[in-house]
Motif scaffolding. Structure first.
Motif, PDB file in Angstrom:
ATOM      1  N   MET A   1       0.833  -1.172   0.000  1.00  0.00           N
ATOM      2  CA  MET A   1       0.000   0.000   0.000  1.00  0.00           C
ATOM      3  C   MET A   1       0.882   1.240   0.000  1.00  0.00           C
ATOM      4  O   MET A   1       1.865   1.301   0.716  1.00  0.00           O
ATOM      5  N   ASN A   2       0.470   2.195  -0.798  1.00  0.00           N
ATOM      6  CA  ASN A   2       1.254   3.417  -0.801  1.00  0.00           C
ATOM      7  C   ASN A   2       0.667   4.420   0.195  1.00  0.00           C
ATOM      8  O   ASN A   2      -0.430   4.254   0.710  1.00  0.00           O
ATOM      9  N   GLU A   3       1.413   5.464   0.436  1.00  0.00           N
ATOM     10  CA  GLU A   3       1.007   6.442   1.443  1.00  0.00           C
ATOM     11  C   GLU A   3      -0.245   7.197   1.038  1.00  0.00           C
ATOM     12  O   GLU A   3      -1.028   7.599   1.898  1.00  0.00           O
ATOM     13  N   ASP A   4      -0.447   7.421  -0.269  1.00  0.00           N
ATOM     14  CA  ASP A   4      -1.659   8.113  -0.710  1.00  0.00           C
ATOM     15  C   ASP A   4      -2.903   7.325  -0.351  1.00  0.00           C
ATOM     16  O   ASP A   4      -3.889   7.882   0.116  1.00  0.00           O
ATOM     17  N   PHE A   5      -2.846   6.002  -0.584  1.00  0.00           N
ATOM     18  CA  PHE A   5      -3.996   5.160  -0.260  1.00  0.00           C
ATOM     19  C   PHE A   5      -4.272   5.204   1.238  1.00  0.00           C
ATOM     20  O   PHE A   5      -5.423   5.339   1.668  1.00  0.00           O
ATOM     21  N   LEU A   6      -3.235   5.092   2.039  1.00  0.00           N
ATOM     22  CA  LEU A   6      -3.408   5.117   3.484  1.00  0.00           C
ATOM     23  C   LEU A   6      -3.944   6.466   3.959  1.00  0.00           C
ATOM     24  O   LEU A   6      -4.761   6.525   4.881  1.00  0.00           O
ATOM     25  N   ALA A   7      -3.521   7.535   3.315  1.00  0.00           N
ATOM     26  CA  ALA A   7      -4.029   8.860   3.683  1.00  0.00           C
ATOM     27  C   ALA A   7      -5.518   8.979   3.366  1.00  0.00           C
ATOM     28  O   ALA A   7      -6.285   9.545   4.147  1.00  0.00           O
ATOM     29  N   VAL A   8      -5.942   8.414   2.238  1.00  0.00           N
ATOM     30  CA  VAL A   8      -7.362   8.436   1.879  1.00  0.00           C
ATOM     31  C   VAL A   8      -8.165   7.614   2.873  1.00  0.00           C
ATOM     32  O   VAL A   8      -9.232   8.040   3.341  1.00  0.00           O
ATOM     33  N   VAL A   9      -7.665   6.425   3.210  1.00  0.00           N
ATOM     34  CA  VAL A   9      -8.362   5.569   4.181  1.00  0.00           C
ATOM     35  C   VAL A   9      -8.508   6.312   5.502  1.00  0.00           C
ATOM     36  O   VAL A   9      -9.590   6.337   6.103  1.00  0.00           O
ATOM     37  N   GLU A  10      -7.447   6.925   5.947  1.00  0.00           N
ATOM     38  CA  GLU A  10      -7.492   7.647   7.225  1.00  0.00           C
ATOM     39  C   GLU A  10      -8.459   8.826   7.160  1.00  0.00           C
ATOM     40  O   GLU A  10      -9.206   9.074   8.106  1.00  0.00           O
ATOM     41  N   ALA A  11      -8.471   9.519   6.033  1.00  0.00           N
ATOM     42  CA  ALA A  11      -9.354  10.686   5.894  1.00  0.00           C
ATOM     43  C   ALA A  11     -10.828  10.292   5.836  1.00  0.00           C
ATOM     44  O   ALA A  11     -11.693  11.080   6.204  1.00  0.00           O
ATOM     45  N   LYS A  12     -11.135   9.080   5.390  1.00  0.00           N
ATOM     46  CA  LYS A  12     -12.531   8.649   5.233  1.00  0.00           C
ATOM     47  C   LYS A  12     -13.041   7.793   6.381  1.00  0.00           C
ATOM     48  O   LYS A  12     -14.183   7.339   6.355  1.00  0.00           O
ATOM     49  N   ARG A  13     -12.215   7.568   7.382  1.00  0.00           N
ATOM     50  CA  ARG A  13     -12.652   6.738   8.507  1.00  0.00           C
ATOM     51  C   ARG A  13     -13.913   7.274   9.167  1.00  0.00           C
ATOM     52  O   ARG A  13     -14.719   6.520   9.693  1.00  0.00           O
ATOM     53  N   PHE A  14     -14.059   8.576   9.161  1.00  0.00           N
ATOM     54  CA  PHE A  14     -15.199   9.171   9.867  1.00  0.00           C
ATOM     55  C   PHE A  14     -16.527   8.641   9.331  1.00  0.00           C
ATOM     56  O   PHE A  14     -17.486   8.477  10.092  1.00  0.00           O
ATOM     57  N   LEU A  15     -16.590   8.378   8.021  1.00  0.00           N
ATOM     58  CA  LEU A  15     -17.861   7.972   7.417  1.00  0.00           C
ATOM     59  C   LEU A  15     -18.329   6.626   7.971  1.00  0.00           C
ATOM     60  O   LEU A  15     -19.495   6.458   8.320  1.00  0.00           O
ATOM     61  N   GLY A  16     -17.430   5.672   8.073  1.00  0.00           N
ATOM     62  CA  GLY A  16     -17.796   4.367   8.624  1.00  0.00           C
ATOM     63  C   GLY A  16     -18.167   4.443  10.089  1.00  0.00           C
ATOM     64  O   GLY A  16     -19.086   3.761  10.550  1.00  0.00           O
ATOM     65  N   ARG A  17     -17.469   5.300  10.826  1.00  0.00           N
ATOM     66  CA  ARG A  17     -17.793   5.451  12.245  1.00  0.00           C
ATOM     67  C   ARG A  17     -19.139   6.146  12.433  1.00  0.00           C
ATOM     68  O   ARG A  17     -19.899   5.794  13.318  1.00  0.00           O
ATOM     69  N   GLU A  18     -19.399   7.142  11.591  1.00  0.00           N
ATOM     70  CA  GLU A  18     -20.715   7.777  11.659  1.00  0.00           C
ATOM     71  C   GLU A  18     -21.806   6.770  11.288  1.00  0.00           C
ATOM     72  O   GLU A  18     -22.873   6.754  11.896  1.00  0.00           O
TER      73      GLU A  18
END
Length: 180
Positions: A1-18
Protein backbone atom coordinates in the motif's frame (compact mmCIF):
# COMPACT_ATOMS: atom_id res chain seq x y z
CA UNK A 1 0.00 0.00 0.00
CA UNK A 2 1.25 3.42 -0.80
CA UNK A 3 1.01 6.44 1.44
CA UNK A 4 -1.66 8.11 -0.71
CA UNK A 5 -4.00 5.16 -0.26
CA UNK A 6 -3.41 5.12 3.48
CA UNK A 7 -4.03 8.86 3.68
CA UNK A 8 -7.36 8.44 1.88
CA UNK A 9 -8.36 5.57 4.18
CA UNK A 10 -7.49 7.65 7.23
CA UNK A 11 -9.35 10.69 5.89
CA UNK A 12 -12.53 8.65 5.23
CA UNK A 13 -12.65 6.74 8.51
CA UNK A 14 -15.20 9.17 9.87
CA UNK A 15 -17.86 7.97 7.42
CA UNK A 16 -17.80 4.37 8.62
CA UNK A 17 -17.79 5.45 12.25
CA UNK A 18 -20.72 7.78 11.66
CA UNK A 19 -22.49 4.90 9.92
CA UNK A 20 -21.90 2.61 12.85
CA UNK A 21 -23.10 5.27 15.31
CA UNK A 22 -26.21 5.80 13.18
CA UNK A 23 -26.72 2.02 13.02
CA UNK A 24 -26.49 1.70 16.81
CA UNK A 25 -29.11 4.45 17.07
CA UNK A 26 -31.27 2.60 14.52
CA UNK A 27 -30.94 -0.60 16.55
CA UNK A 28 -31.55 1.00 19.92
CA UNK A 29 -34.37 3.37 18.97
CA UNK A 30 -35.92 1.80 15.89
CA UNK A 31 -35.93 -1.80 17.04
CA UNK A 32 -33.30 -2.82 14.50
CA UNK A 33 -35.77 -4.39 12.06
CA UNK A 34 -34.74 -4.31 8.43
CA UNK A 35 -37.04 -5.41 5.63
CA UNK A 36 -35.16 -7.49 3.09
CA UNK A 37 -36.18 -9.76 0.28
CA UNK A 38 -37.94 -12.70 1.82
CA UNK A 39 -38.77 -11.17 5.18
CA UNK A 40 -37.41 -9.11 8.02
CA UNK A 41 -34.03 -9.31 9.69
CA UNK A 42 -33.62 -8.04 13.21
CA UNK A 43 -30.31 -6.49 14.23
CA UNK A 44 -29.31 -6.27 17.87
CA UNK A 45 -26.16 -5.15 19.61
CA UNK A 46 -23.95 -7.94 20.82
CA UNK A 47 -21.85 -7.85 23.93
CA UNK A 48 -19.10 -5.45 22.84
CA UNK A 49 -19.01 -1.89 21.51
CA UNK A 50 -15.86 0.20 21.12
CA UNK A 51 -16.03 3.98 20.94
CA UNK A 52 -13.10 6.06 19.80
CA UNK A 53 -12.38 9.75 20.08
CA UNK A 54 -10.63 12.00 17.63
CA UNK A 55 -7.25 13.60 17.84
CA UNK A 56 -3.82 12.13 17.81
CA UNK A 57 -4.16 9.93 20.88
CA UNK A 58 -7.65 8.60 19.94
CA UNK A 59 -8.92 7.69 23.39
CA UNK A 60 -11.02 4.53 23.41
CA UNK A 61 -13.90 3.34 25.51
CA UNK A 62 -14.83 -0.33 25.35
CA UNK A 63 -18.29 -1.26 26.59
CA UNK A 64 -18.66 -4.96 27.32
CA UNK A 65 -21.71 -6.77 28.58
CA UNK A 66 -25.25 -7.84 27.86
CA UNK A 67 -28.36 -5.78 28.31
CA UNK A 68 -28.68 -2.02 28.44
CA UNK A 69 -25.44 -0.43 27.31
CA UNK A 70 -27.10 2.98 26.97
CA UNK A 71 -25.50 4.80 29.91
CA UNK A 72 -21.98 3.79 28.91
CA UNK A 73 -22.62 4.55 25.23
CA UNK A 74 -24.10 7.91 26.18
CA UNK A 75 -21.09 8.80 28.32
CA UNK A 76 -18.71 8.06 25.48
CA UNK A 77 -20.78 9.75 22.79
CA UNK A 78 -21.26 12.88 24.90
CA UNK A 79 -17.47 13.10 25.21
CA UNK A 80 -17.17 13.30 21.45
CA UNK A 81 -16.40 9.68 20.71
CA UNK A 82 -18.09 7.76 17.91
CA UNK A 83 -18.73 4.04 17.59
CA UNK A 84 -15.64 2.44 16.09
CA UNK A 85 -16.48 -1.26 16.40
CA UNK A 86 -19.59 -3.16 17.38
CA UNK A 87 -20.51 -6.79 17.82
CA UNK A 88 -23.80 -7.24 15.97
CA UNK A 89 -26.32 -10.05 15.92
CA UNK A 90 -28.58 -10.49 12.90
CA UNK A 91 -31.60 -12.75 13.26
CA UNK A 92 -34.10 -14.02 10.73
CA UNK A 93 -36.51 -16.45 12.30
CA UNK A 94 -34.32 -19.13 13.86
CA UNK A 95 -31.30 -18.24 11.75
CA UNK A 96 -28.66 -16.12 13.49
CA UNK A 97 -25.47 -14.42 12.30
CA UNK A 98 -22.92 -12.73 14.53
CA UNK A 99 -20.13 -10.43 13.43
CA UNK A 100 -17.99 -7.54 14.48
CA UNK A 101 -18.25 -4.49 12.26
CA UNK A 102 -15.25 -2.19 12.21
CA UNK A 103 -16.63 1.23 11.33
CA UNK A 104 -13.24 2.80 10.75
CA UNK A 105 -12.23 0.35 8.05
CA UNK A 106 -15.74 -0.87 7.12
CA UNK A 107 -14.64 -4.45 7.53
CA UNK A 108 -16.36 -7.45 9.05
CA UNK A 109 -14.59 -9.70 11.50
CA UNK A 110 -15.52 -12.92 13.24
CA UNK A 111 -18.56 -13.64 11.10
CA UNK A 112 -20.43 -16.59 12.53
CA UNK A 113 -23.16 -17.96 10.28
CA UNK A 114 -26.15 -20.08 11.25
CA UNK A 115 -25.90 -23.85 11.12
CA UNK A 116 -26.31 -25.24 7.63
CA UNK A 117 -29.17 -27.43 8.83
CA UNK A 118 -30.73 -30.29 6.92
CA UNK A 119 -29.14 -30.89 3.55
CA UNK A 120 -29.63 -33.35 0.78
CA UNK A 121 -26.66 -35.72 0.80
CA UNK A 122 -27.93 -38.03 -1.89
CA UNK A 123 -24.90 -37.34 -4.05
CA UNK A 124 -22.30 -40.07 -3.67
CA UNK A 125 -19.42 -37.83 -4.55
CA UNK A 126 -18.05 -36.10 -1.41
CA UNK A 127 -16.76 -33.30 -3.59
CA UNK A 128 -20.32 -32.50 -4.70
CA UNK A 129 -21.48 -32.52 -1.07
CA UNK A 130 -18.59 -30.22 -0.15
CA UNK A 131 -19.44 -27.84 -2.98
CA UNK A 132 -23.11 -27.79 -1.96
CA UNK A 133 -22.17 -26.95 1.62
CA UNK A 134 -19.72 -24.31 0.40
CA UNK A 135 -22.35 -22.59 -1.74
CA UNK A 136 -24.84 -22.65 1.13
CA UNK A 137 -22.23 -21.06 3.40
CA UNK A 138 -21.38 -18.43 0.79
CA UNK A 139 -25.10 -17.63 0.49
CA UNK A 140 -25.24 -17.16 4.28
CA UNK A 141 -22.29 -14.77 4.16
CA UNK A 142 -23.78 -12.89 1.22
CA UNK A 143 -27.09 -12.52 3.07
CA UNK A 144 -25.50 -11.00 6.19
CA UNK A 145 -23.17 -8.71 4.30
CA UNK A 146 -25.95 -7.71 1.91
CA UNK A 147 -28.08 -6.47 4.81
CA UNK A 148 -25.25 -4.31 6.14
CA UNK A 149 -24.31 -3.09 2.66
CA UNK A 150 -27.94 -2.07 2.10
CA UNK A 151 -27.99 -0.21 5.39
CA UNK A 152 -24.72 1.53 4.48
CA UNK A 153 -26.23 2.61 1.16
CA UNK A 154 -29.28 3.97 3.01
CA UNK A 155 -26.98 5.80 5.41
CA UNK A 156 -24.95 7.33 2.58
CA UNK A 157 -28.10 8.62 0.88
CA UNK A 158 -29.27 10.12 4.14
CA UNK A 159 -25.82 11.49 5.01
CA UNK A 160 -25.56 13.26 1.66
CA UNK A 161 -29.03 14.76 1.80
CA UNK A 162 -29.97 18.08 3.38
CA UNK A 163 -32.17 16.14 5.81
CA UNK A 164 -29.00 14.96 7.55
CA UNK A 165 -28.25 18.28 9.21
CA UNK A 166 -31.88 19.36 9.45
CA UNK A 167 -33.44 16.24 10.96
CA UNK A 168 -31.15 13.24 11.42
CA UNK A 169 -28.27 14.92 13.22
CA UNK A 170 -30.55 16.70 15.73
CA UNK A 171 -32.34 13.37 16.29
CA UNK A 172 -29.02 11.64 16.97
CA UNK A 173 -27.98 14.42 19.37
CA UNK A 174 -31.28 14.14 21.28
CA UNK A 175 -30.82 10.37 21.45
CA UNK A 176 -27.32 10.75 22.88
CA UNK A 177 -28.65 13.09 25.57
CA UNK A 178 -31.28 10.54 26.59
CA UNK A 179 -28.74 7.75 27.05
CA UNK A 180 -28.34 7.43 30.79
Amino acid sequence: MNEDFLAVVEAKRFLGREFLTWLVHHVEEGGGKVDVEGGTIEITLGDRVVLEGGGIDRPRLTVVGQGDLGPELGAGLRRGKVVDRAHLVLTRGERRWELTLDGGMLTYDSLRCPELGERDHTADDPRVQFENDLFLRLADIDEAIGVLDGLFADFCKLRGASAWSERTLPTLRRWVETLG
